[in-house]
Design a protein around this motif. Structure first.
Motif, PDB file in Angstrom:
ATOM      1  N   THR A 141       0.823  -1.207   0.000  1.00  0.00           N
ATOM      2  CA  THR A 141       0.000   0.000   0.000  1.00  0.00           C
ATOM      3  C   THR A 141       0.858   1.259   0.000  1.00  0.00           C
ATOM      4  OG1 THR A 141      -1.746  -1.122   1.251  1.00  0.00           O
ATOM      5  CG2 THR A 141      -1.809   1.282   1.199  1.00  0.00           C
ATOM      6  N   ILE A 142       0.595   2.131  -0.959  1.00  0.00           N
ATOM      7  CA  ILE A 142       1.140   3.486  -0.955  1.00  0.00           C
ATOM      8  C   ILE A 142      -0.051   4.425  -1.050  1.00  0.00           C
ATOM      9  CG2 ILE A 142       2.543   5.196  -2.160  1.00  0.00           C
ATOM     10  CD1 ILE A 142       4.365   3.024  -3.096  1.00  0.00           C
ATOM     11  N   GLU A 143      -0.297   5.162   0.011  1.00  0.00           N
ATOM     12  CA  GLU A 143      -1.469   6.021   0.043  1.00  0.00           C
ATOM     13  C   GLU A 143      -1.421   7.103  -1.030  1.00  0.00           C
ATOM     14  OE1 GLU A 143      -2.132   7.598   3.916  1.00  0.00           O
ATOM     15  OE2 GLU A 143      -2.712   5.655   4.781  1.00  0.00           O
ATOM     16  N   LYS A 144      -2.594   7.558  -1.412  1.00  0.00           N
ATOM     17  CA  LYS A 144      -2.741   8.511  -2.503  1.00  0.00           C
ATOM     18  C   LYS A 144      -1.895   9.761  -2.310  1.00  0.00           C
ATOM     19  CE  LYS A 144      -6.371  11.058  -4.976  1.00  0.00           C
ATOM     20  NZ  LYS A 144      -7.834  11.290  -5.080  1.00  0.00           N
ATOM     21  N   ASP A 145      -1.820  10.275  -1.080  1.00  0.00           N
ATOM     22  CA  ASP A 145      -1.082  11.507  -0.802  1.00  0.00           C
ATOM     23  C   ASP A 145       0.254  11.245  -0.120  1.00  0.00           C
ATOM     24  OD1 ASP A 145      -2.116  10.577   1.538  1.00  0.00           O
ATOM     25  OD2 ASP A 145      -2.840  12.514   2.268  1.00  0.00           O
ATOM     26  N   ALA A 146       0.817  10.065  -0.325  1.00  0.00           N
ATOM     27  CA  ALA A 146       2.042   9.676   0.375  1.00  0.00           C
ATOM     28  C   ALA A 146       3.214  10.612   0.086  1.00  0.00           C
ATOM     29  CB  ALA A 146       2.427   8.248  -0.001  1.00  0.00           C
ATOM     30  N   PHE A 147       3.282  11.176  -1.133  1.00  0.00           N
ATOM     31  CA  PHE A 147       4.404  12.034  -1.516  1.00  0.00           C
ATOM     32  C   PHE A 147       3.963  13.483  -1.746  1.00  0.00           C
ATOM     33  CE2 PHE A 147       5.177   7.777  -3.565  1.00  0.00           C
ATOM     34  CZ  PHE A 147       6.011   7.300  -2.561  1.00  0.00           C
ATOM     35  N   ALA A 148       2.876  13.860  -1.122  1.00  0.00           N
ATOM     36  CA  ALA A 148       2.305  15.192  -1.360  1.00  0.00           C
ATOM     37  C   ALA A 148       3.279  16.317  -1.019  1.00  0.00           C
ATOM     38  CB  ALA A 148       1.013  15.362  -0.560  1.00  0.00           C
ATOM     39  N   ASN A 149       4.154  16.109  -0.028  1.00  0.00           N
ATOM     40  CA  ASN A 149       5.100  17.147   0.385  1.00  0.00           C
ATOM     41  C   ASN A 149       6.473  16.992  -0.241  1.00  0.00           C
ATOM     42  OD1 ASN A 149       3.100  18.178   1.973  1.00  0.00           O
ATOM     43  ND2 ASN A 149       4.022  17.642   3.932  1.00  0.00           N
ATOM     44  N   ASN A 150       6.670  15.933  -1.018  1.00  0.00           N
ATOM     45  CA  ASN A 150       7.995  15.661  -1.608  1.00  0.00           C
ATOM     46  C   ASN A 150       8.062  16.167  -3.044  1.00  0.00           C
ATOM     47  OD1 ASN A 150       7.226  12.655  -0.037  1.00  0.00           O
ATOM     48  ND2 ASN A 150       8.709  14.072   0.827  1.00  0.00           N
ATOM     49  N   THR A 151       7.837  17.451  -3.214  1.00  0.00           N
ATOM     50  CA  THR A 151       7.730  18.022  -4.564  1.00  0.00           C
ATOM     51  C   THR A 151       9.054  18.069  -5.311  1.00  0.00           C
ATOM     52  OG1 THR A 151       7.908  20.240  -3.592  1.00  0.00           O
ATOM     53  CG2 THR A 151       5.696  19.384  -3.989  1.00  0.00           C
ATOM     54  N   TRP A 152      10.192  17.893  -4.619  1.00  0.00           N
ATOM     55  CA  TRP A 152      11.504  17.883  -5.283  1.00  0.00           C
ATOM     56  C   TRP A 152      11.914  16.483  -5.729  1.00  0.00           C
ATOM     57  CZ3 TRP A 152      13.669  22.048  -7.123  1.00  0.00           C
ATOM     58  CH2 TRP A 152      13.385  23.286  -6.536  1.00  0.00           C
ATOM     59  N   LEU A 153      11.082  15.509  -5.463  1.00  0.00           N
ATOM     60  CA  LEU A 153      11.426  14.123  -5.773  1.00  0.00           C
ATOM     61  C   LEU A 153      11.615  13.929  -7.276  1.00  0.00           C
ATOM     62  CD1 LEU A 153      11.792  11.536  -4.115  1.00  0.00           C
ATOM     63  CD2 LEU A 153       9.420  10.958  -4.630  1.00  0.00           C
ATOM     64  N   ARG A 154      12.785  13.422  -7.660  1.00  0.00           N
ATOM     65  CA  ARG A 154      13.112  13.167  -9.071  1.00  0.00           C
ATOM     66  C   ARG A 154      13.240  11.672  -9.365  1.00  0.00           C
ATOM     67  NH1 ARG A 154      15.034  17.353 -12.190  1.00  0.00           N
ATOM     68  NH2 ARG A 154      16.195  15.868 -13.472  1.00  0.00           N
ATOM     69  N   HIS A 155      13.666  10.910  -8.385  1.00  0.00           N
ATOM     70  CA  HIS A 155      13.943   9.483  -8.585  1.00  0.00           C
ATOM     71  C   HIS A 155      13.151   8.684  -7.551  1.00  0.00           C
ATOM     72  CE1 HIS A 155      16.933   6.099  -9.509  1.00  0.00           C
ATOM     73  NE2 HIS A 155      16.200   5.632  -8.510  1.00  0.00           N
ATOM     74  N   LEU A 156      12.225   7.855  -8.031  1.00  0.00           N
ATOM     75  CA  LEU A 156      11.405   7.021  -7.151  1.00  0.00           C
ATOM     76  C   LEU A 156      11.416   5.599  -7.693  1.00  0.00           C
ATOM     77  CD1 LEU A 156       9.356   6.617  -4.842  1.00  0.00           C
ATOM     78  CD2 LEU A 156       7.545   7.312  -6.432  1.00  0.00           C
ATOM     79  N   ASP A 157      11.791   4.663  -6.839  1.00  0.00           N
ATOM     80  CA  ASP A 157      11.866   3.260  -7.273  1.00  0.00           C
ATOM     81  C   ASP A 157      11.044   2.380  -6.336  1.00  0.00           C
ATOM     82  OD1 ASP A 157      12.484   0.878  -8.443  1.00  0.00           O
ATOM     83  OD2 ASP A 157      14.653   1.009  -8.172  1.00  0.00           O
ATOM     84  N   VAL A 158       9.986   1.792  -6.879  1.00  0.00           N
ATOM     85  CA  VAL A 158       9.155   0.846  -6.124  1.00  0.00           C
ATOM     86  C   VAL A 158       9.080  -0.487  -6.868  1.00  0.00           C
ATOM     87  CG1 VAL A 158       7.795   2.573  -4.889  1.00  0.00           C
ATOM     88  CG2 VAL A 158       7.068   1.846  -7.169  1.00  0.00           C
ATOM     89  N   SER A 159      10.164  -0.854  -7.529  1.00  0.00           N
ATOM     90  CA  SER A 159      10.211  -2.118  -8.267  1.00  0.00           C
ATOM     91  C   SER A 159      10.279  -3.305  -7.305  1.00  0.00           C
ATOM     92  CB  SER A 159      11.446  -2.145  -9.177  1.00  0.00           C
ATOM     93  OG  SER A 159      11.452  -1.067 -10.080  1.00  0.00           O
TER      94      SER A 159
END
Length: 292
Positions: A141-159
């Motif tokens: 589970t990754i909630e809908k707003d899990a990264f709402a405050n991480n606006t600088w995020l460029r690299h995300l890996d959930v493989s």
């Protein structure tokens, strides 16, 4: 001795010795320290190491047996920008764990036992650029707003996790996202997932290992690549009805028919009652007129 051949002042030698001793004392046991970096890789640590220098910028805890990150101890490392916790036993609840390391730019939590990501997990990491959570097989589970405050995020890996669904807005609303790892997950490619697949085809995000981003279920779409499956989903979801849809329509039709029948019966009953009542009223008036 100094370059001029004169002996070093005793005070200077004392300060240098104290500095070297202080550096050795402040370095956690079984870890190596160099300037602002602390490396505890592969030391079979069971707990978060103690006595980490407060000015540490890079902390590497990879390949240990740490199952818990203490929020209080982490908050002492206010200048930390790089944290590598891959290949540990971290799991369950990480909410508010990183509340005191707001400067963190790089965070690696891959190869752990994470189960979920909520808004409170990374909400305080306003400077986060790289987040790696691959190879967490229990992450479902990754909630809908899990990264709402991480606006600088460029690299995300959930493989290579246990994810079957990811809400489109979770990643679409990240303005700086350029790299998204999604391969080897158990994606459930139903109509609810169509919006996400459409976003994949239209976005400028790079999806590494794209050949292994495939549907796991339903059976008819198993092993089909995303986003190539978009056309099939469009056909299934927008032009065809599933068996449950036909059942639903039949139930709606039956309910309408039943409601109409009941309404007609009630109207008939009301009409009969009204007719009987009016006929009795007319008979009563006729008898009254005859009596007069």
């Amino acid at each position: 001795m100094s370059p001029s051949g004169r002996p070093w002042p005793l005070s200077l030698m004392f300060l240098l010795g104290m500095g070297m001793a202080s550096e050795r004392i402040n370095c956690p046991s079984r870890c190596s320290c160099q300037y602002l970096d602390v490396n505890c890789t592969g030391q079979q640590l069971q707990e978060f190491p103690a006595a980490i220098p407060l000015d540490t910028r890079q902390l590497i805890l990879a390949a240990n047996n740490i199952s818990y990150l203490p929020a209080v101890e982490l908050s002492f490392l206010a200048d930390l920008v790089y944290l590598d916790c891959r290949k540990n036993l971290l799991g369950d609840d990480l909410d508010f764990t990183f509340i005191g390391v707001a400067k963190l730019v790089y965070l690696d939590l891959s190869f752990n036992n994470l189960t979920q990501v909520t808004f409170s997990t990374f909400s305080h990491l306003l400077s986060l650029v790289v987040l790696k959570m691959s190879d967490n097989p229990n992450l479902v589970t990754i909630e809908k707003d899990a990264f709402a405050n991480n606006t600088w995020l460029r690299h995300l890996d959930v493989s290579r996790t246990g994810l079957t669904f990811l809400d489109t807005s979770t990643v679409r609303d990240l303005p700086n996202l350029r790299f998204l790892g999604l391969s080897d997950n158990l994606w459930h490619c139903n109509c609810s997932f169509l919006d996400f697949i459409t976003w994949m085809t239209e976005s400028n995000v790079h999806f590494p290992d794209a050949d292994n981003i495939t549907c796991y279920t339903p059976e008819g779409l198993h092993a089909l690549k995303m986003p190539a499956v978009e056309a099939q989903l469009h056909f299934n979801c927008l032009t065809q009805l599933y068996k449950r849809d036909y059942i639903f329509l039949c139930l709606i039709g039956f309910c309408i028919f039943f409601a109409g029948t009941v309404a007609a019966w009630l109207a008939g009953v009301c009409a009969v009652i009204y007719k009987v009542h009016t006929s009795k009223g007319e008979e009563g008036r006729g008898e009254a007129e005859e009596d007069t």
